[in-house]
Scaffold this motif. Structure first.
Motif, PDB file in Angstrom:
ATOM      1  N   TYR A 108     -12.975   9.301 142.905  1.00 33.39           N
ATOM      2  CA  TYR A 108     -13.309   9.976 144.162  1.00 33.39           C
ATOM      3  C   TYR A 108     -14.086  11.267 143.885  1.00 33.39           C
ATOM      4  O   TYR A 108     -15.041  11.582 144.596  1.00 33.39           O
ATOM      5  CB  TYR A 108     -12.053  10.307 144.961  1.00 33.39           C
ATOM      6  N   LEU A 109     -13.680  12.006 142.872  1.00 31.94           N
ATOM      7  CA  LEU A 109     -14.369  13.247 142.529  1.00 31.94           C
ATOM      8  C   LEU A 109     -15.824  12.971 142.170  1.00 31.94           C
ATOM      9  O   LEU A 109     -16.735  13.653 142.641  1.00 31.94           O
ATOM     10  CB  LEU A 109     -13.636  13.954 141.375  1.00 31.94           C
ATOM     11  N   ARG A 110     -16.043  11.954 141.360  1.00 30.71           N
ATOM     12  CA  ARG A 110     -17.417  11.601 140.987  1.00 30.71           C
ATOM     13  C   ARG A 110     -18.256  11.204 142.195  1.00 30.71           C
ATOM     14  O   ARG A 110     -19.456  11.447 142.242  1.00 30.71           O
ATOM     15  CB  ARG A 110     -17.427  10.458 139.971  1.00 30.71           C
ATOM     16  N   LYS A 111     -17.610  10.569 143.171  1.00 33.25           N
ATOM     17  CA  LYS A 111     -18.340  10.133 144.366  1.00 33.25           C
ATOM     18  C   LYS A 111     -18.518  11.264 145.379  1.00 33.25           C
ATOM     19  O   LYS A 111     -19.177  11.084 146.391  1.00 33.25           O
ATOM     20  CB  LYS A 111     -17.595   8.976 145.040  1.00 33.25           C
ATOM     21  N   GLY A 112     -17.873  12.401 145.128  1.00 31.84           N
ATOM     22  CA  GLY A 112     -17.971  13.521 146.059  1.00 31.84           C
ATOM     23  C   GLY A 112     -16.983  13.437 147.213  1.00 31.84           C
ATOM     24  O   GLY A 112     -17.092  14.209 148.165  1.00 31.84           O
ATOM     25  N   ALA A 113     -16.036  12.520 147.148  1.00 31.92           N
ATOM     26  CA  ALA A 113     -14.996  12.400 148.177  1.00 31.92           C
ATOM     27  C   ALA A 113     -13.873  13.380 147.817  1.00 31.92           C
ATOM     28  O   ALA A 113     -12.824  12.986 147.285  1.00 31.92           O
ATOM     29  CB  ALA A 113     -14.493  10.968 148.259  1.00 31.92           C
ATOM     30  N   LEU A 114     -14.124  14.654 148.076  1.00 36.62           N
ATOM     31  CA  LEU A 114     -13.269  15.714 147.556  1.00 36.62           C
ATOM     32  C   LEU A 114     -11.847  15.672 148.114  1.00 36.62           C
ATOM     33  O   LEU A 114     -10.886  15.890 147.374  1.00 36.62           O
ATOM     34  CB  LEU A 114     -13.914  17.072 147.816  1.00 36.62           C
ATOM     35  N   GLN A 115     -11.688  15.420 149.403  1.00 33.56           N
ATOM     36  CA  GLN A 115     -10.338  15.395 149.965  1.00 33.56           C
ATOM     37  C   GLN A 115      -9.529  14.237 149.391  1.00 33.56           C
ATOM     38  O   GLN A 115      -8.355  14.388 149.076  1.00 33.56           O
ATOM     39  CB  GLN A 115     -10.357  15.324 151.498  1.00 33.56           C
ATOM     40  N   SER A 116     -10.165  13.083 149.222  1.00 32.90           N
ATOM     41  CA  SER A 116      -9.469  11.943 148.625  1.00 32.90           C
ATOM     42  C   SER A 116      -9.093  12.241 147.176  1.00 32.90           C
ATOM     43  O   SER A 116      -7.989  11.896 146.733  1.00 32.90           O
ATOM     44  CB  SER A 116     -10.334  10.688 148.696  1.00 32.90           C
ATOM     45  N   ALA A 117      -9.991  12.879 146.442  1.00 31.77           N
ATOM     46  CA  ALA A 117      -9.688  13.260 145.058  1.00 31.77           C
ATOM     47  C   ALA A 117      -8.514  14.226 145.032  1.00 31.77           C
ATOM     48  O   ALA A 117      -7.569  14.048 144.253  1.00 31.77           O
ATOM     49  CB  ALA A 117     -10.915  13.890 144.397  1.00 31.77           C
ATOM     50  N   LEU A 118      -8.558  15.229 145.881  1.00 32.53           N
ATOM     51  CA  LEU A 118      -7.476  16.213 145.938  1.00 32.53           C
ATOM     52  C   LEU A 118      -6.149  15.552 146.289  1.00 32.53           C
ATOM     53  O   LEU A 118      -5.120  15.832 145.655  1.00 32.53           O
ATOM     54  CB  LEU A 118      -7.824  17.294 146.961  1.00 32.53           C
ATOM     55  N   ASP A 119      -6.162  14.654 147.248  1.00 35.01           N
ATOM     56  CA  ASP A 119      -4.937  13.942 147.636  1.00 35.01           C
ATOM     57  C   ASP A 119      -4.367  13.160 146.452  1.00 35.01           C
ATOM     58  O   ASP A 119      -3.157  13.187 146.205  1.00 35.01           O
ATOM     59  CB  ASP A 119      -5.207  12.989 148.804  1.00 35.01           C
ATOM     60  N   ASP A 120      -5.237  12.458 145.719  1.00 35.57           N
ATOM     61  CA  ASP A 120      -4.755  11.663 144.587  1.00 35.57           C
ATOM     62  C   ASP A 120      -4.244  12.543 143.459  1.00 35.57           C
ATOM     63  O   ASP A 120      -3.222  12.235 142.838  1.00 35.57           O
ATOM     64  CB  ASP A 120      -5.842  10.719 144.083  1.00 35.57           C
ATOM     65  N   PHE A 121      -4.916  13.664 143.170  1.00 40.89           N
ATOM     66  CA  PHE A 121      -4.428  14.560 142.114  1.00 40.89           C
ATOM     67  C   PHE A 121      -3.084  15.167 142.516  1.00 40.89           C
ATOM     68  O   PHE A 121      -2.174  15.274 141.683  1.00 40.89           O
ATOM     69  CB  PHE A 121      -5.443  15.659 141.803  1.00 40.89           C
ATOM     70  N   ASN A 122      -2.940  15.529 143.793  1.00 38.73           N
ATOM     71  CA  ASN A 122      -1.652  16.053 144.274  1.00 38.73           C
ATOM     72  C   ASN A 122      -0.538  15.024 144.110  1.00 38.73           C
ATOM     73  O   ASN A 122       0.558  15.348 143.638  1.00 38.73           O
ATOM     74  CB  ASN A 122      -1.748  16.474 145.747  1.00 38.73           C
ATOM     75  N   GLU A 123      -0.820  13.794 144.493  1.00 33.96           N
ATOM     76  CA  GLU A 123       0.181  12.732 144.361  1.00 33.96           C
ATOM     77  C   GLU A 123       0.483  12.439 142.896  1.00 33.96           C
ATOM     78  O   GLU A 123       1.643  12.262 142.524  1.00 33.96           O
ATOM     79  CB  GLU A 123      -0.294  11.449 145.063  1.00 33.96           C
ATOM     80  N   ALA A 124      -0.534  12.377 142.072  1.00 36.04           N
ATOM     81  CA  ALA A 124      -0.327  12.094 140.645  1.00 36.04           C
ATOM     82  C   ALA A 124       0.611  13.126 140.036  1.00 36.04           C
ATOM     83  O   ALA A 124       1.508  12.783 139.255  1.00 36.04           O
ATOM     84  CB  ALA A 124      -1.657  12.071 139.901  1.00 36.04           C
ATOM     85  N   LEU A 125       0.439  14.392 140.406  1.00 37.00           N
ATOM     86  CA  LEU A 125       1.270  15.448 139.828  1.00 37.00           C
ATOM     87  C   LEU A 125       2.735  15.320 140.219  1.00 37.00           C
ATOM     88  O   LEU A 125       3.606  15.844 139.526  1.00 37.00           O
ATOM     89  CB  LEU A 125       0.718  16.822 140.201  1.00 37.00           C
ATOM     90  N   LYS A 126       3.014  14.613 141.288  1.00 33.12           N
ATOM     91  CA  LYS A 126       4.412  14.373 141.678  1.00 33.12           C
ATOM     92  C   LYS A 126       5.095  13.371 140.760  1.00 33.12           C
ATOM     93  O   LYS A 126       6.313  13.365 140.648  1.00 33.12           O
ATOM     94  CB  LYS A 126       4.478  13.835 143.113  1.00 33.12           C
ATOM     95  N   PHE A 127       4.305  12.514 140.102  1.00 35.93           N
ATOM     96  CA  PHE A 127       4.884  11.372 139.403  1.00 35.93           C
ATOM     97  C   PHE A 127       4.620  11.334 137.903  1.00 35.93           C
ATOM     98  O   PHE A 127       5.007  10.380 137.240  1.00 35.93           O
ATOM     99  CB  PHE A 127       4.396  10.071 140.042  1.00 35.93           C
TER     100      PHE A 127
END
Length: 171
Positions: A66-85
């Protein structure tokens, strides 16, 4: 050995033999990424997350796409979720903090970005990504002395790291 096609075939066979192991799809996704096939990589990560929504590596990997594609909110959401797990002191936590900091720098949340870079640096002070990304954040903030210090610390440890040299030049 960086033979993406063979890796994809091997992960296909492994997943066919044991479809309960989400790791096979995650690593097949990485092989697709290495090959430059982001669409198939994204499909693999999405398939993993349908059945294993807490798969931290798949969340992180999808976030980088998502970051590479410029979908910043989606990238941020996934990084936030990843850090939970992912384990707090793991290399994956380091990368998720460093990349979340990149997103926050782009969106001009500099305080959040600097906090993420500091956390990444705490997890692995020897790895260069967080300091290099912090150099870019400081440059964007107009804090050139701090930017130069971070870029210089990366170049000192990796003198042929061209992106660090370019980032220092920008600062």
């Amino acid at each position: 050995k960086h033979n993406s096609d063979k890796a994809i075939s091997a992960f296909d066979a492994a997943y066919t033999a044991d479809p309960n192991k989400a790791e096979y799809l995650t690593f097949r996704g990485l092989a697709h990424e290495e090959k430059g096939d982001d669409d198939h990589a994204m499909a693999d990560y999405n398939q993993v997350l349908q059945t294993h929504p807490k798969a931290g590596r798949a969340l992180y990997n999808r976030g980088t796409l998502y970051l590479r594609k410029g979908a910043l909110q989606s990238a941020l959401d996934d990084f936030n979720e990843a850090l939970k797990f992912v384990p707090n002191m793991s290399s994956l936590a380091y990368l998720a903090h460093a990349d979340r900091g990149r997103v926050l720098t782009i969106t001009k949340d500099f305080d959040g970005a600097l906090a993420d870079f500091a956390e990444a640096d705490r997890i692995n002070p020897a790895a260069p990504q967080a300091r290099l990304n912090r150099c870019l954040a400081y440059t964007a903030m107009g804090k050139f002395d701090q930017a130069l210090a971070d870029c210089n610390s990366v170049i000192e440890k990796a003198p042929k790291f061209q992106f660090a040299e370019v980032s220092r030049a920008e600062a």
